[in-house]
Motif scaffolding. Structure first.
Motif, PDB file in Angstrom:
ATOM      1  N   GLY A   1       0.803  -1.218   0.000  1.00 50.96           N
ATOM      2  CA  GLY A   1       0.000   0.000   0.000  1.00 50.96           C
ATOM      3  C   GLY A   1       0.837   1.269   0.000  1.00 50.96           C
ATOM      4  O   GLY A   1       0.317   2.383  -0.083  1.00 50.96           O
ATOM      5  N   GLU A   2       2.148   1.112   0.073  1.00 50.81           N
ATOM      6  CA  GLU A   2       3.020   2.303   0.022  1.00 50.81           C
ATOM      7  C   GLU A   2       2.911   2.998  -1.327  1.00 50.81           C
ATOM      8  O   GLU A   2       3.109   4.201  -1.443  1.00 50.81           O
ATOM      9  CB  GLU A   2       4.480   1.875   0.197  1.00 50.81           C
ATOM     10  N   LEU A   3       2.670   2.195  -2.367  1.00 48.45           N
ATOM     11  CA  LEU A   3       2.520   2.749  -3.714  1.00 48.45           C
ATOM     12  C   LEU A   3       1.121   2.445  -4.221  1.00 48.45           C
ATOM     13  O   LEU A   3       0.522   1.423  -3.874  1.00 48.45           O
ATOM     14  CB  LEU A   3       3.537   2.128  -4.671  1.00 48.45           C
ATOM     15  N   GLY A   4       0.612   3.353  -5.074  1.00 50.52           N
ATOM     16  CA  GLY A   4      -0.677   3.121  -5.704  1.00 50.52           C
ATOM     17  C   GLY A   4      -0.519   3.181  -7.211  1.00 50.52           C
ATOM     18  O   GLY A   4       0.585   3.408  -7.729  1.00 50.52           O
ATOM     19  N   TRP A   5      -1.624   2.971  -7.924  1.00 50.49           N
ATOM     20  CA  TRP A   5      -1.590   2.958  -9.379  1.00 50.49           C
ATOM     21  C   TRP A   5      -0.994   4.255  -9.936  1.00 50.49           C
ATOM     22  O   TRP A   5      -0.192   4.235 -10.861  1.00 50.49           O
ATOM     23  CB  TRP A   5      -3.007   2.737  -9.925  1.00 50.49           C
ATOM     24  N   GLN A   6      -1.372   5.377  -9.334  1.00 48.41           N
ATOM     25  CA  GLN A   6      -0.902   6.652  -9.871  1.00 48.41           C
ATOM     26  C   GLN A   6       0.618   6.794  -9.739  1.00 48.41           C
ATOM     27  O   GLN A   6       1.243   7.555 -10.456  1.00 48.41           O
ATOM     28  CB  GLN A   6      -1.615   7.831  -9.173  1.00 48.41           C
ATOM     29  N   ASP A   7       1.218   6.029  -8.807  1.00 48.76           N
ATOM     30  CA  ASP A   7       2.669   6.116  -8.622  1.00 48.76           C
ATOM     31  C   ASP A   7       3.430   5.301  -9.663  1.00 48.76           C
ATOM     32  O   ASP A   7       4.615   5.537  -9.873  1.00 48.76           O
ATOM     33  CB  ASP A   7       3.053   5.592  -7.216  1.00 48.76           C
ATOM     34  N   VAL A   8       2.758   4.349 -10.261  1.00 49.35           N
ATOM     35  CA  VAL A   8       3.467   3.452 -11.191  1.00 49.35           C
ATOM     36  C   VAL A   8       2.973   3.557 -12.634  1.00 49.35           C
ATOM     37  O   VAL A   8       3.596   3.007 -13.542  1.00 49.35           O
ATOM     38  CB  VAL A   8       3.373   1.976 -10.729  1.00 49.35           C
ATOM     39  N   GLU A   9       1.862   4.269 -12.836  1.00 49.99           N
ATOM     40  CA  GLU A   9       1.241   4.294 -14.168  1.00 49.99           C
ATOM     41  C   GLU A   9       2.206   4.809 -15.236  1.00 49.99           C
ATOM     42  O   GLU A   9       2.404   4.169 -16.276  1.00 49.99           O
ATOM     43  CB  GLU A   9      -0.009   5.177 -14.126  1.00 49.99           C
ATOM     44  N   ASP A  10       2.813   5.949 -14.965  1.00 46.00           N
ATOM     45  CA  ASP A  10       3.729   6.530 -15.956  1.00 46.00           C
ATOM     46  C   ASP A  10       4.956   5.645 -16.156  1.00 46.00           C
ATOM     47  O   ASP A  10       5.474   5.514 -17.261  1.00 46.00           O
ATOM     48  CB  ASP A  10       4.178   7.929 -15.506  1.00 46.00           C
ATOM     49  N   THR A  11       5.424   5.076 -15.044  1.00 46.19           N
ATOM     50  CA  THR A  11       6.591   4.194 -15.112  1.00 46.19           C
ATOM     51  C   THR A  11       6.313   3.000 -16.011  1.00 46.19           C
ATOM     52  O   THR A  11       7.130   2.635 -16.864  1.00 46.19           O
ATOM     53  CB  THR A  11       6.954   3.696 -13.703  1.00 46.19           C
ATOM     54  N   ILE A  12       5.156   2.403 -15.829  1.00 43.74           N
ATOM     55  CA  ILE A  12       4.798   1.240 -16.653  1.00 43.74           C
ATOM     56  C   ILE A  12       4.722   1.640 -18.120  1.00 43.74           C
ATOM     57  O   ILE A  12       5.256   0.951 -18.998  1.00 43.74           O
ATOM     58  CB  ILE A  12       3.455   0.629 -16.190  1.00 43.74           C
ATOM     59  N   ARG A  13       4.098   2.761 -18.382  1.00 45.78           N
ATOM     60  CA  ARG A  13       3.945   3.199 -19.770  1.00 45.78           C
ATOM     61  C   ARG A  13       5.309   3.419 -20.406  1.00 45.78           C
ATOM     62  O   ARG A  13       5.593   2.958 -21.502  1.00 45.78           O
ATOM     63  CB  ARG A  13       3.123   4.462 -19.871  1.00 45.78           C
ATOM     64  N   SER A  14       6.182   4.144 -19.708  1.00 44.35           N
ATOM     65  CA  SER A  14       7.484   4.451 -20.322  1.00 44.35           C
ATOM     66  C   SER A  14       8.321   3.179 -20.495  1.00 44.35           C
ATOM     67  O   SER A  14       9.034   3.028 -21.481  1.00 44.35           O
ATOM     68  CB  SER A  14       8.240   5.502 -19.525  1.00 44.35           C
ATOM     69  N   ARG A  15       8.203   2.242 -19.564  1.00 42.09           N
ATOM     70  CA  ARG A  15       8.973   0.989 -19.705  1.00 42.09           C
ATOM     71  C   ARG A  15       8.408   0.128 -20.830  1.00 42.09           C
ATOM     72  O   ARG A  15       9.162  -0.557 -21.524  1.00 42.09           O
ATOM     73  CB  ARG A  15       8.970   0.209 -18.394  1.00 42.09           C
ATOM     74  N   ARG A  16       7.096   0.155 -21.011  1.00 39.71           N
ATOM     75  CA  ARG A  16       6.507  -0.589 -22.136  1.00 39.71           C
ATOM     76  C   ARG A  16       7.024  -0.035 -23.467  1.00 39.71           C
ATOM     77  O   ARG A  16       7.394  -0.789 -24.378  1.00 39.71           O
ATOM     78  CB  ARG A  16       4.984  -0.487 -22.113  1.00 39.71           C
ATOM     79  N   MET A  17       7.051   1.268 -23.548  1.00 38.55           N
ATOM     80  CA  MET A  17       7.517   1.871 -24.796  1.00 38.55           C
ATOM     81  C   MET A  17       9.004   1.615 -25.001  1.00 38.55           C
ATOM     82  O   MET A  17       9.461   1.378 -26.120  1.00 38.55           O
ATOM     83  CB  MET A  17       7.198   3.366 -24.784  1.00 38.55           C
ATOM     84  N   GLU A  18       9.747   1.666 -23.929  1.00 41.39           N
ATOM     85  CA  GLU A  18      11.177   1.392 -24.027  1.00 41.39           C
ATOM     86  C   GLU A  18      11.411  -0.047 -24.477  1.00 41.39           C
ATOM     87  O   GLU A  18      12.297  -0.324 -25.285  1.00 41.39           O
ATOM     88  CB  GLU A  18      11.837   1.641 -22.659  1.00 41.39           C
ATOM     89  N   TYR A  19      10.611  -0.960 -23.966  1.00 40.05           N
ATOM     90  CA  TYR A  19      10.740  -2.373 -24.342  1.00 40.05           C
ATOM     91  C   TYR A  19      10.472  -2.548 -25.827  1.00 40.05           C
ATOM     92  O   TYR A  19      11.199  -3.269 -26.521  1.00 40.05           O
ATOM     93  CB  TYR A  19       9.768  -3.223 -23.525  1.00 40.05           C
ATOM     94  N   ILE A  20       9.434  -1.906 -26.328  1.00 41.95           N
ATOM     95  CA  ILE A  20       9.126  -1.986 -27.757  1.00 41.95           C
ATOM     96  C   ILE A  20      10.288  -1.422 -28.561  1.00 41.95           C
ATOM     97  O   ILE A  20      10.694  -1.979 -29.582  1.00 41.95           O
ATOM     98  CB  ILE A  20       7.817  -1.238 -28.071  1.00 41.95           C
ATOM     99  N   ARG A  21      10.834  -0.308 -28.095  1.00 44.70           N
ATOM    100  CA  ARG A  21      11.958   0.287 -28.832  1.00 44.70           C
ATOM    101  C   ARG A  21      13.148  -0.675 -28.854  1.00 44.70           C
ATOM    102  O   ARG A  21      13.744  -0.926 -29.898  1.00 44.70           O
ATOM    103  CB  ARG A  21      12.366   1.610 -28.172  1.00 44.70           C
ATOM    104  N   LEU A  22      13.473  -1.263 -27.709  1.00 39.27           N
ATOM    105  CA  LEU A  22      14.623  -2.173 -27.642  1.00 39.27           C
ATOM    106  C   LEU A  22      14.384  -3.463 -28.428  1.00 39.27           C
ATOM    107  O   LEU A  22      15.330  -4.078 -28.912  1.00 39.27           O
ATOM    108  CB  LEU A  22      14.935  -2.514 -26.178  1.00 39.27           C
ATOM    109  N   SER A  23      13.128  -3.857 -28.547  1.00 40.86           N
ATOM    110  CA  SER A  23      12.823  -5.103 -29.258  1.00 40.86           C
ATOM    111  C   SER A  23      13.062  -4.988 -30.749  1.00 40.86           C
ATOM    112  O   SER A  23      13.113  -5.996 -31.439  1.00 40.86           O
ATOM    113  CB  SER A  23      11.337  -5.476 -29.077  1.00 40.86           C
ATOM    114  N   LYS A  24      13.180  -3.779 -31.230  1.00 35.43           N
ATOM    115  CA  LYS A  24      13.233  -3.581 -32.673  1.00 35.43           C
ATOM    116  C   LYS A  24      14.595  -3.870 -33.272  1.00 35.43           C
ATOM    117  O   LYS A  24      14.733  -3.884 -34.489  1.00 35.43           O
ATOM    118  CB  LYS A  24      12.807  -2.160 -33.031  1.00 35.43           C
ATOM    119  N   PHE A  25      15.607  -4.024 -32.467  1.00 35.19           N
ATOM    120  CA  PHE A  25      16.890  -4.330 -33.086  1.00 35.19           C
ATOM    121  C   PHE A  25      17.539  -5.533 -32.414  1.00 35.19           C
ATOM    122  O   PHE A  25      17.318  -5.815 -31.240  1.00 35.19           O
ATOM    123  CB  PHE A  25      17.814  -3.109 -33.082  1.00 35.19           C
TER     124      PHE A  25
END
Lengths: 858, 94
Positions: free
Chosen positions: A706-730
Motif C-alpha cells: 500500500g506504500e505505492l498506488g496505481w498513480q505512482d506506477v502508471e507513468d513508469t509502466i507506460r514508459s517501460r513498455r515503450m522502451e521495451y518496444i523500442r529495444l525489441s526492434k533491433f
C-alpha cells in the motif's frame, strides 16, 4: 483569452496552440486529412495558473513529489472561469453544426515546449478519448494537470527547461473511431536510417500502440521507390475499441481470434500512408513521427511531431567493452522485461545493456590462456572460432586458469561423481520440489528464485539441484574432443563430422521427446476425421473447447492432458517470466499439432533414416578399427570409442535435460507472480494484465503493502513498455566497444558464414520464421531460418530439412536438436533473417558453416 | 613428492566415498533397485581406505589422513559458505 478553431492555426502559433496544436493547424492548412476541432489557447492556462504561485526551478522543493501531487489536485478542483466555459461551449456548438451525428472528443494536451525538434515530450502529457461534450471542461483541467505529472516534471528538469515557461494548450478534436490505427516514422528512430518509412499498425484505437499494450504489425517502405519492402505481422492480442460497450470499465479488449494474425493494412493503405507521411516530412523539413487512424476506409492524421532521438542512445551504453552473453541470447534475442531483469540482477554477474545480458570483456580476457588478439578473445567469448590458427599459450594466464580449474574441481568433485551414470529420471523429483515451493505462500517470489536454484539442504538429492547439474554437463565437450581426435587418427577416411554423428540420437533427451510426442498427438488426431478437421479449421483459441464437445476427441484430449502434465511448463521465450506457459494456454501446442496435420509426408520415416545412417557409420568405424594392429584382441580401441561416445551422449543429455528442469524453476517463480498480479488486479491497484512485469520487485512490494498506488506506477509502466518496444526492434550487437565482424560481413554478398552446428549439406527453399506464435507453418523440405530457437521451436525442426540460425552456438538448442534429427545446421549467421527472405533458394553446409544464396525470390 | 601424491589420493578417495554415500539419497526413489550396487561400491571403498590406513606408516599415513580430513572439512564448510553468501545477498536486498 482564446479558443480558436484548428483550421485557423498555423505552425508559427506555438505560443498560443502549443506544439501539437500548431502542427495540426499547419497540417490542415496544407491539405492533410485531420479531424476538425478547436484549441483552448495556452494563454488560458497561463491565466489560470497564475493563482497557484508556482516556484522557479531553483526554489522547487528538493523532493517535489508531494508538491506536484498537491498542485495537480488543486488544478483539478478549481473550476474554469465563466467566460472560458462559454467560449468552449460556443466552439463545440460551431463544430456540432457541421457534423451529421453525435460525436465524442479526443482531448490532447499541447504544451508550448513540446513537439519541437530538440525536445519531444512524447507520451509525457495526457490524451483522453471518448470525451463527451459535457466533460470538456473537466478534461481541460486534467490536461493542464498533466503538465505537472512526475514524468513531465522530471523530463523538463533533465532538459533544463524552466517549468514556469511552459504553458499548456488543449486540443479538442472529433474523435476518429478507428478501425485501424498506428504510427509512422519517416526515418528509423532505432538505426537512424533515413531511407525507409516505418509504419506500425494494429486494430482499433491508437492508445494500445502508444501505451505499448500491443505488438503492432510493421511495414517498411522504401522512401525513394515508395515500394513496400518488408511486412512483419504480429500476434495482435489486444485493442482499444472504437466504441465502448455499456458497463465496460477497461478500454483494453481482446482482439477476435480470426484477425489477430491478419494484416491490419492492405498494401495500398501502407503506400498511401507512406506518401502522406513523406509529404509531411517535406513540409516540416525533418523526419516526422505521425499518429494516424483509419475509419471506414478514410485516413486521418492525428498528430505529427519531429523525431528527436534517432539512432542508438549512446548514453545507454556504459563505458568499457562487452560481449553478448550467448548462453542466454541464443535462447531468445528479445530484451528481458524489467521484473525478470530485476529478479536476476542480484545473482547473475552480468551487465544489462539494451535489455540484454552482456559479460565484461576483461573477465573473458583473464580466463583465456592464449596469446591472441582482443578481437579473437571476443570471438571466443562469443563462442565463435578465432581467426588466428597458430595459437600460443600465455603462461601467466595459464597459471590463473589452472588455479581456477583446480578450484572448480575441488568445489564440484563430489557433485561431479554424484551425477555420473545416473538414470534418465533422476531429476524428476524437481517437479514436486518446485510445486511445493510454488504452493508455499510463506515463500515470496524473490525467495522462490533462490530456493529453486540455490538454497539447498545439506542432504538434498542431486536431482533437485538442476543448476549444478547444468554446470557439470559441459564436460561432454572434453569427451567429444577426445573422440574427434581418436576418430581422426584411427579412421582418417571417415568424414570429419563422424564423432558428432555418432553422438547424436540419444534416447531420453526430453526436448527431443517433446517433438515426438507432438507428432504422436497429430497421429492420434488423424485417427478421427472430425478431430483432425476441428484442429485444422477451427480458430486455435476455440479448438480445445470445440474438441471437448465431441466424444471422438476423448483419446486426443487425454493424451494432450498427459503431454501438458509433462511439458506444460514450457513456452516460447521460456526464460522470460511473463511468457505464457503451455499449461496455462495450450493454443501453441495445438498450433504445432495443426502444423503436422497440414503436412502430407510421413514424418516417422525421418528418425528411422537417421538411425540407419548412424548404424552404417558405426559399422564403418568398426571395420576401420579392425584393420588396426592388435584390435582383434579384445577390441580395445572400439571399447574406448564406445566409452567416449557413451560419456559424450550422457553429458549432452544431462545438459538438455537440466535445462528442461530449469524452466520448471522459472515457472514456479511465475506462478507466484501471477498470484500477486491477480490480487493486485482484483483490488484495482493494477489495471492491466502483464503490467506487473514492467515493474521492479521493490515496486511490486510497494503496491502490495500500500506504500505505492496505481498513480505512482502508471507513468513508469507506460514508459517501460515503450522502451521495451523500442529495444525489441533491433538485434543486440554481439560485442560493444570491440568489433569482431567488420571483416566478415558484407551486406550484398550471396555467401554467408557462421558456425557449423550440425554436419551435412542441403539445398532448398528458405522459410523465415521470426516468431512461431504467429507463424509456425513450414513445409517438409524447407529450410528454417530464424533469429534464435528454444525448445518450443523443436517441432519445426522435425519438418524442416536444414536450419540457419542468427544467434546460436554448437551447444545451443538449435545445434543440439539439429544433430539429434540429423539435419544440417549453421548457427551464428549475422543478419540471416534480413538477408534471406522466404522463398529464396539456399544451400546450407553444416560442415563448413556456410550458407550460399542460390536464387533470390523475385 | 610421495606424500603429496598420497595427500591427493586421500582426497580422491574421500570424494568417492562421499559421492557414493550421497547415492542413497540421490537414488532413494529407486533405492530397491540400486542399493545393492551402491552398498557394494561403498564397502569396496571403505575396505580400500582401511587397507591404506593399515598398511601405510607415518609420515605417509599422515599425508593420506590429512588429505581426507581436509577435503571433508572443505566439503562441509563450502556448503555453509554458500548458505551464508545467500543470506548476505538477501539481507542486502531487503
Amino acid at each position: 483569452m482564446t479558443v480558436v478553431a484548428l483550421d485557423q492555426i498555423n505552425k508559427s502559433e506555438i505560443d498560443l496552440a502549443g506544439g501539437k496544436g500548431a502542427n495540426l493547424g499547419e497540417l490542415i492548412a496544407n491539405g492533410f486529412p485531420v479531424p476538425p476541432g478547436f484549441v483552448i489557447g495556452a494563454d488560458e492556462y497561463a491565466s489560470f495558473i497564475t493563482a497557484f504561485d508556482i516556484p522557479s526551478n531553483d526554489t522547487m522543493p528538493e523532493d517535489p513529489e508531494e508538491f506536484l501531487a498537491g498542485l495537480r489536485e488543486r488544478i483539478l478542483e478549481t473550476p474554469l472561469c465563466r467566460e472560458l466555459q462559454e467560449k468552449i461551449t460556443a466552439a463545440h456548438e460551431e463544430l456540432k453544426m457541421a457534423r451529421p451525428s453525435e460525436f465524442v472528443y479526443a482531448i490532447r494536451s499541447s504544451a508550448t515546449a513540446e513537439d519541437l525538434a530538440d525536445a519531444s515530450f512524447a507520451g509525457q502529457h495526457d490524451t483522453y478519448y471518448y470525451v463527451a461534450p459535457i466533460d470538456l471542461e473537466v478534461m481541460t483541467r486534467k490536461c493542464w494537470a498533466s503538465l505537472w505529472s512526475d514524468a513531465a516534471f522530471s523530463y523538463r528538469q533533465s532538459q533544463g527547461i524552466e517549468h514556469r515557461s511552459v504553458n499548456m494548450a488543449v486540443v479538442a478534436q472529433e474523435m476518429v473511431r478507428s478501425d485501424v490505427s498506428g504510427v509512422t516514422f519517416t526515418a528509423d528512430p532505432v538505426s537512424g536510417s533515413e531511407s525507409v518509412i516505418i509504419t506500425e499498425a494494429s486494430w482499433g484505437m491508437g492508445a494500445a500502440i502508444v501505451d505499448g499494450r500491443v505488438s503492432p504489425d510493421q511495414y517498411l517502405v522504401d522512401k525513394i521507390s515508395n515500394r513496400l519492402t518488408s511486412i512483419k505481422i504480429s500476434d495482435k492480442k489486444f485493442m482499444v475499441p472504437a466504441t465502448l460497450s455499456e458497463g465496460q470499465t477497461s478500454r483494453l479488449t481482446e482482439v477476435p481470434a480470426d484477425i489477430r494474425n491478419k494484416e491490419a493494412l492492405t498494401d495500398d493503405q501502407v503506400e498511401k500512408i507512406a506518401q502522406l507521411a513523406l509529404k509531411a516530412e517535406q513540409h516540416f523539413g525533418g523526419a516526422q513521427d505521425i499518429e494516424w487512424a483509419i475509419h471506414g476506409g478514410d485516413l486521418f492524421f492525428l498528430q505529427s511531431r519531429p523525431i528527436t532521438v534517432i539512432g542508438e542512445h549512446e548514453s545507454e551504453v556504459p563505458p568499457g567493452r562487452y560481449i553478448l552473453f550467448k548462453p542466454l541470447a541464443e535462447n531468445f534475442t528479445d530484451p528481458l522485461l524489467p521484473l525478470t531483469l530485476d529478479m536476476l540482477d542480484d545473482y547473475v554477474p552480468l551487465t544489462i545493456i539494451h535489455g540484454r545480458a552482456y559479460i565484461r570483456f576483461e573477465l573473458i580476457r583473464g580466463l583465456i590462456p592464449l596469446k591472441i588478439s582482443d578481437e579473437d578473445v571476443a570471438r571466443l567469448g562469443y563462442l565463435s572460432d578465432p581467426e588466428e590458427t597458430n595459437l600460443r599459450l600465455s603462461i601467466p594466464r595459464l597459471l590463473l586458469l589452472s588455479t581456477l580449474l583446480i578450484s572448480n574441481y575441488l568445489l564440484m568433485a563430489v557433485f561431479n561423481r554424484r551425477t555420473a551414470a545416473m538414470p534418465d529420471d533422476f531429476m524428476a523429483s524437481y517437479r514436486a520440489f518446485c510445486n511445493r515451493i510454488a504452493e508455499d505462500d510463506s515463500v515470496s517470489a524473490q525467495d522462490t528464485l533462490v530456493s529453486v536454484f540455490g538454497k539447498f539442504r545439506f542432504f538434498e538429492p542431486a536431482g533437485n539441484m538442476v543448476l549444478l547439474v547444468n554446470l557439470v554437463a559441459p564436460r561432454y565437450m572434453l569427451f567429444l574432443k577426445m573422440l574427434s581426435g581418436l576418430i581422426e587418427k584411427w579412421c582418417p577416411a571417415l568424414p570429419p563430422d563422424t564423432a558428432s554423428l555418432l553422438c547424436s540420437g540419444t534416447e531420453g533427451v526430453l526436448s527431443t521427446e517433446m517433438g515426438r510426442e507432438i507428432l504422436e498427438l497429430a497421429e492420434i488426431a488423424r485417427e478421427f476425421d472430425d478431430v483432425a478437421q476441428i484442429i485444422r479449421e477451427v480458430p486455435l483459441k476455440q479448438t480445445l473447447s470445440t474438441l471437448r464437445t465431441i466424444d471422438a476427441a476423448g483419446n486426443f484430449i487425454n493424451h494432450l492432458d498427459r503431454f501438458l502434465a509433462k511439458h506444460g511448463h514450457r513456452a516460447l521465450k521460456e526464460f522470460e517470466l511473463n511468457s505464457v506457459r503451455w499449461e496455462e494456454d495450450p493454443t501453441q501446442v495445438l498450433g504445432m499439432v495443426r502444423n503436422y496435420l497440414l503436412v502430407d509426408s510421413d514424418l516417422n520415416n525421418t528418425e528411422a533414416d537417421i538411425q540407419a545412417q548412424r548404424n552404417e557409420l558405426e559399422h564403418q568405424v568398426d571395420q576401420a578399427l579392425l584393420a588396426m594392429p592388435l584390435e582383434s584382441l579384445g577390441r580395445p580401441r572400439l571399447g574406448l570409442i564406445r566409452f567416449l561416445v557413451g560419456q559424450t551422449r550422457y553429458y549432452m543429455k544431462l545438459r538438455e535435460n537440466s535445462r528442461f528442469y530449469h524452466i520448471m524453476g522459472f515457472y514456479a517463480v511465475r506462478k507466484k507472480l501471477l498470484k500477486i498480479e491477480q490480487s493486485l488486479l482484483e483490488a484495482n491497484i493494477l489495471k492491466c494484465k502483464d503490467d506487473i512485469f514492467y515493474l521492479q520487485w521493490h515496486e511490486v512490494k510497494g503496491l502490495q503493502s500500500g506504500e505505492l498506488g496505481w498513480q505512482d506506477v502508471e507513468d513508469t509502466i507506460r514508459s517501460r513498455r515503450m522502451e521495451y518496444i523500442r529495444l525489441s526492434k533491433f538485434m543486440p550487437p554481439k560485442t560493444i566497444g570491440i568489433d569482431i565482424e567488420a571483416a566478415q560481413y558484407d551486406a550484398g554478398s550471396t555467401s554467408l558464414s557462421g558456425q557449423g552446428a550440425s554436419p551435412g549439406r542441403y539445398e532448398g527453399i528458405a522459410k523465415v520464421i521470426m516468431d512461431p506464435a504467429t507463424d509456425n507453418e513450414i513445409e517438409p523440405g524447407e529450410i528454417l531460418v530464424a533469429p534464435y530457437t528454444d525448445p518450443a521451436w523443436t517441432p519445426l525442426f522435425l519438418t524442416a530439412n536444414a536450419a540457419v540460425i542468427e544467434v546460436g552456438s554448437y551447444l545451443s538448442h538449435a545445434g543440439t536438436i539439429a544433430r539429434e534429427y540429423g539435419m544440417p545446421c549453421v548457427v551464428d549467421v549475422t543478419n540471416c533473417t534480413s538477408r534471406i527472405t522466404t522463398g529464396t533458394r539456399i544451400i546450407v553446409d553444416g560442415t563448413q558453416g556456410s550458407v550460399v544464396i542460390v536464387e533470390e525470390k523475385a | 613428492m610421495l606424500e603429496l601424491l598420497l595427500f591427493l589420493a586421500g582426497m580422491q578417495i574421500i570424494i568417492m566415498l562421499l559421492a557414493t554415500g550421497y547415492r542413497y539419497i540421490d537414488l532413494w526413489y529407486r533405492i530397491g533397485e540400486y542399493w545393492p550396487g551402491i552398498t557394494a561400491r561403498l564397502i569396496t571403498l571403505i575396505v580400500l581406505d582401511a587397507a591404506v590406513f593399515y598398511f601405510l606408516d607415518s609420515p605417509y599415513l599422515n599425508a593420506f589422513f590429512w588429505g581426507q580430513i581436509s577435503y571433508l572439512i572443505f566439503h562441509v564448510a563450502i556448503f555453509w559458505v554458500v548458505r551464508i553468501g545467500f543470506w548476505l545477498l538477501e539481507t542486502a536486498r531487503r
